[in-house]
Design an enzyme around this catalytic site. Structure first.
Site, short mmCIF file in Angstrom:
data_model
loop_
_atom_site.label_atom_id
_atom_site.label_comp_id
_atom_site.label_asym_id
_atom_site.label_seq_id
_atom_site.Cartn_x
_atom_site.Cartn_y
_atom_site.Cartn_z
N GLY A 157 -11.39 7.66 7.74
CA GLY A 157 -12.30 7.89 6.62
C GLY A 157 -13.51 7.02 6.87
O GLY A 157 -13.41 6.05 7.63
N ARG A 213 -2.51 -2.13 -3.56
CA ARG A 213 -3.73 -1.34 -3.39
C ARG A 213 -3.63 -0.13 -4.31
O ARG A 213 -2.67 0.64 -4.25
CB ARG A 213 -3.84 -0.86 -1.95
CG ARG A 213 -5.02 0.04 -1.78
CD ARG A 213 -5.06 0.66 -0.42
NE ARG A 213 -6.25 1.47 -0.31
CZ ARG A 213 -6.32 2.62 0.35
NH1 ARG A 213 -5.25 3.07 0.96
NH2 ARG A 213 -7.44 3.28 0.39
N ASN A 267 -14.76 -0.52 17.55
CA ASN A 267 -14.35 -0.25 18.93
C ASN A 267 -15.27 0.62 19.77
O ASN A 267 -15.18 0.59 20.99
CB ASN A 267 -12.96 0.40 18.94
CG ASN A 267 -11.92 -0.52 18.35
OD1 ASN A 267 -11.75 -1.64 18.81
ND2 ASN A 267 -11.24 -0.07 17.31
N ARG A 317 -12.29 9.33 19.77
CA ARG A 317 -12.10 9.11 21.21
C ARG A 317 -11.96 10.43 21.96
O ARG A 317 -12.52 10.60 23.04
CB ARG A 317 -10.87 8.24 21.46
CG ARG A 317 -11.11 6.80 21.14
CD ARG A 317 -9.82 6.04 21.07
NE ARG A 317 -9.04 6.45 19.88
CZ ARG A 317 -8.07 5.73 19.34
NH1 ARG A 317 -7.73 4.60 19.90
NH2 ARG A 317 -7.44 6.14 18.26
N HIS A 333 -13.11 2.30 -0.42
CA HIS A 333 -13.11 1.28 0.63
C HIS A 333 -13.60 -0.07 0.10
O HIS A 333 -14.15 -0.87 0.86
CB HIS A 333 -14.03 1.69 1.82
CG HIS A 333 -13.50 2.80 2.66
ND1 HIS A 333 -14.31 3.78 3.19
CD2 HIS A 333 -12.25 3.08 3.08
CE1 HIS A 333 -13.58 4.63 3.89
NE2 HIS A 333 -12.32 4.22 3.84
N ARG A 358 -12.67 15.08 7.05
CA ARG A 358 -13.42 15.41 5.83
C ARG A 358 -14.87 15.72 6.15
O ARG A 358 -15.47 15.07 7.01
CB ARG A 358 -13.37 14.24 4.84
CG ARG A 358 -12.07 14.15 4.08
CD ARG A 358 -12.04 12.92 3.20
NE ARG A 358 -10.92 12.07 3.58
CZ ARG A 358 -10.88 10.76 3.39
NH1 ARG A 358 -11.89 10.13 2.84
NH2 ARG A 358 -9.82 10.08 3.76
N GLY A 387 -12.09 1.32 12.62
CA GLY A 387 -11.71 1.82 13.95
C GLY A 387 -12.87 2.19 14.86
O GLY A 387 -12.99 1.68 15.98
N VAL A 388 -13.76 3.05 14.40
CA VAL A 388 -14.89 3.48 15.21
C VAL A 388 -15.94 2.36 15.29
O VAL A 388 -16.41 2.01 16.38
CB VAL A 388 -15.55 4.75 14.61
CG1 VAL A 388 -16.82 5.11 15.36
CG2 VAL A 388 -14.56 5.91 14.59
N GLU A 422 -8.43 -5.24 5.18
CA GLU A 422 -8.26 -4.93 3.76
C GLU A 422 -7.04 -5.64 3.17
O GLU A 422 -7.07 -6.08 2.03
CB GLU A 422 -8.13 -3.41 3.58
CG GLU A 422 -9.44 -2.70 3.88
CD GLU A 422 -9.31 -1.20 4.08
OE1 GLU A 422 -8.91 -0.79 5.19
OE2 GLU A 422 -9.60 -0.45 3.16
N ASN A 478 0.88 -1.17 0.00
CA ASN A 478 0.00 0.00 0.00
C ASN A 478 0.92 1.22 0.00
O ASN A 478 1.41 1.64 1.03
CB ASN A 478 -0.89 -0.02 1.25
CG ASN A 478 -1.89 1.12 1.26
OD1 ASN A 478 -1.84 2.00 0.40
ND2 ASN A 478 -2.79 1.10 2.22
N LYS A 485 3.46 1.06 3.08
CA LYS A 485 2.98 0.10 4.08
C LYS A 485 2.99 -1.26 3.41
O LYS A 485 2.53 -1.39 2.27
CB LYS A 485 1.52 0.43 4.44
CG LYS A 485 1.32 0.81 5.90
CD LYS A 485 -0.13 0.70 6.31
CE LYS A 485 -0.93 1.98 6.10
NZ LYS A 485 -2.32 1.90 6.51
N LEU A 533 -16.59 2.72 9.48
CA LEU A 533 -16.39 3.99 10.19
C LEU A 533 -14.98 4.01 10.76
O LEU A 533 -14.71 3.43 11.82
CB LEU A 533 -17.43 4.13 11.32
CG LEU A 533 -18.89 3.90 10.95
CD1 LEU A 533 -19.79 4.01 12.18
CD2 LEU A 533 -19.34 4.92 9.89
P1 ADP Z 1 -8.21 4.48 8.90
O1 ADP Z 1 -9.39 5.04 8.18
O2 ADP Z 1 -7.08 5.44 9.02
O3 ADP Z 1 -7.82 3.08 8.46
P2 ADP Z 1 -9.17 3.21 11.33
O4 ADP Z 1 -10.17 2.32 10.72
O5 ADP Z 1 -7.99 2.60 11.98
O6 ADP Z 1 -8.71 4.38 10.39
O7 ADP Z 1 -9.93 4.11 12.42
C1 ADP Z 1 -9.24 5.06 13.14
C2 ADP Z 1 -10.22 5.82 13.98
O8 ADP Z 1 -10.94 4.91 14.82
C3 ADP Z 1 -9.51 6.77 14.96
O9 ADP Z 1 -9.37 8.03 14.39
C4 ADP Z 1 -10.46 6.81 16.13
O10 ADP Z 1 -11.29 7.94 15.99
C5 ADP Z 1 -11.34 5.59 15.99
N1 ADP Z 1 -11.25 4.69 17.15
C6 ADP Z 1 -10.39 3.70 17.39
N2 ADP Z 1 -10.65 3.10 18.57
C7 ADP Z 1 -11.71 3.73 19.10
C8 ADP Z 1 -12.47 3.60 20.31
N3 ADP Z 1 -12.17 2.67 21.21
N4 ADP Z 1 -13.48 4.44 20.50
C9 ADP Z 1 -13.79 5.38 19.60
N5 ADP Z 1 -13.12 5.55 18.46
C10 ADP Z 1 -12.10 4.76 18.20
#
Ligand code: ADP
Length: 367
Positions: free
Chosen positions: A181, A62, A302, A252, A151, A210, A298-299, A352, A8, A15, A178
């Site tokens: 991006g 990618r 988690n 977070r 995505h 964004r 990420g969101v 991915e 990537n 990466k 989520l």
């Molecule tokens: P990318 O789009 O860069 O691949 P990720 O899918 O890794 O990003 O998501 C990163 C985002 O996930 C971080 O900016 C953060 O806002 C969110 N995130 C990660 N862990 C948590 C958590 N425990 N609670 C809330 N948000 C989280």
């Protein structure tokens, strides 16, 4: 063992990950940052692979923008290289870096098959009613303006995992990717029928930096007010979304502030969640009956509280979550809706790189 190297390559970073597609395990991964010379970065990566005694059998790249030309992974040849280059007009920040990565890998591994996997490819199944914008037909054609969506590797991987989890041959539902991006995707029988990102990854959900959807007239309004196009571009891509609204791009941090009673942060979370709801509603209307809504990235993976905020008030649509299941700490595919729910709500971690490795192996290691 069938090790596949996944690359990537961005404009300033490389990466990589080596994945054994037989066991689906990651054997090695690395990140080289502040890249100014792509050849040097590849030399460093090759040295790291040698030190670990790993010899990949194929390389998967990618590539962000595949335009309308690519609806599936392809083996790289001169024609493919020329097309990726030409598509740089649509993705000036991404395709040139991706291309440098392919050239770097061709030089480092001259004997290996190189496969290009496009973020846009999964969404090429959208019908014109989903991908066309209602703009001047001449401009639309001349400049290839349409919704492409991004995505793709994530939506593809997650929808296949969801089908497996549900014990169905294919998945019909909504995937909410989520992360920093973000994009929503409406999927019917395993195929993308709509997605929230557009010509570029700027459209759709509220993201880390964004804006997502805005009235396009805001751009002209700001230009008339004296801002340059590059200032507007920078503002909407890098200083909007959560960062623009609150000063913090990481959800977070915004959640922490909201918990402490910060009204600015509370409102930003409401805007974020309502935008996701907006797409859930739209895609339910487009899809009809669905199997599940899936949270990922990420969101999505988690944040139990954001999942709760997004699904709150959707009970009349058959969508609800079980508080205990939602809050359970787990890293595996799981259901968070109450047993017997009409529409299941799932959390499925995305991968991915694995999807790119599997698609690469399928094309490059079959024969
Ligand atoms: P990318 O789009 O860069 O691949 P990720 O899918 O890794 O990003 O998501 C990163 C985002 O996930 C971080 O900016 C953060 O806002 C969110 N995130 C990660 N862990 C948590 C958590 N425990 N609670 C809330 N948000 C989280």
């Amino acid at each position: 063992m069938k090790p596949v190297l996944v690359v990537n390559c961005g404009s300033s970073s490389l990466k990589y990950q080596v994945i054994d597609v037989a066991s689906r395990e990651s054997l090695l991964s690395g990140l080289i940052e502040r890249v100014t010379d792509h050849s040097l970065a590849f030399e460093q990566m090759v040295a790291e692979l040698r030190a670990s005694n790993i010899s990949p059998l194929a390389v998967g790249h990618r590539v962000v923008h595949g335009g309308s030309n690519f609806s599936a992974p392809v083996l790289v040849d001169d024609q493919v290289l020329a097309e990726i280059e030409a598509l740089s007009t649509l993705a000036p920040l991404h395709n040139p870096g991706n291309l440098a990565g392919i050239y770097g890998a061709m030089k480092a591994f001259p004997g290996l098959r190189q496969v290009a996997i496009f973020d846009t490819a999964f969404h090429q199944s959208m019908a014109a009613s989903s991908f066309r914008y209602a703009i001047d037909r001449e401009l639309e054609r001349k400049y290839s303006i349409r919704r492409y969506g991004f995505h793709g590797s994530s939506h593809s991987y997650v929808s296949k995992q969801a089908a497996k989890f549900l014990g169905k041959p294919t998945f019909t539902g909504i995937v909410l990717h989520l992360g920093n991006g973000g994009s929503a995707c409406a999927i019917k029988e395993g195929k993308s029928v709509n997605t929230s990102m557009g010509l570029t990854p700027l459209q759709g959900l509220v993201m880390g930096t964004r804006s997502g959807d805005i009235d396009p007239a805001i751009v002209m309004y700001l230009a008339n007010a004296g801002l340059s196009l590059s200032q507007i571009d920078e503002s909407l891509n890098k200083n909007a979304g959560l960062k623009g609204m609150t000063g913090d791009s990481d959800l977070r941090d915004v959640q922490r502030r909201a918990q402490a009673g910060d009204q600015v942060a509370i409102e930003a979370l409401e805007v974020y969640a309502l935008r996701v709801k907006h797409y859930i509603g739209a895609y339910l209307a487009q899809l009809g009956e669905i199997d599940a809504i899936v949270f990922t990235a990420g969101v999505g993976e988690n944040s139990a509280s954001m999942r709760a905020q997004i699904t709150k008030g959707l009970e009349h649509l058959g969508i609800s979550i079980d508080t205990e299941k939602n809050q359970a700490a787990s890293k595996s595919d799981r259901e968070i809706s109450p047993a017997g729910s009409q529409v299941k709500v799932l959390v499925i971690p995305t991968n991915e790189e694995l999807e790119i490795a599997l698609q690469t192996a399928e094309l490059a290691l079959k024969s």
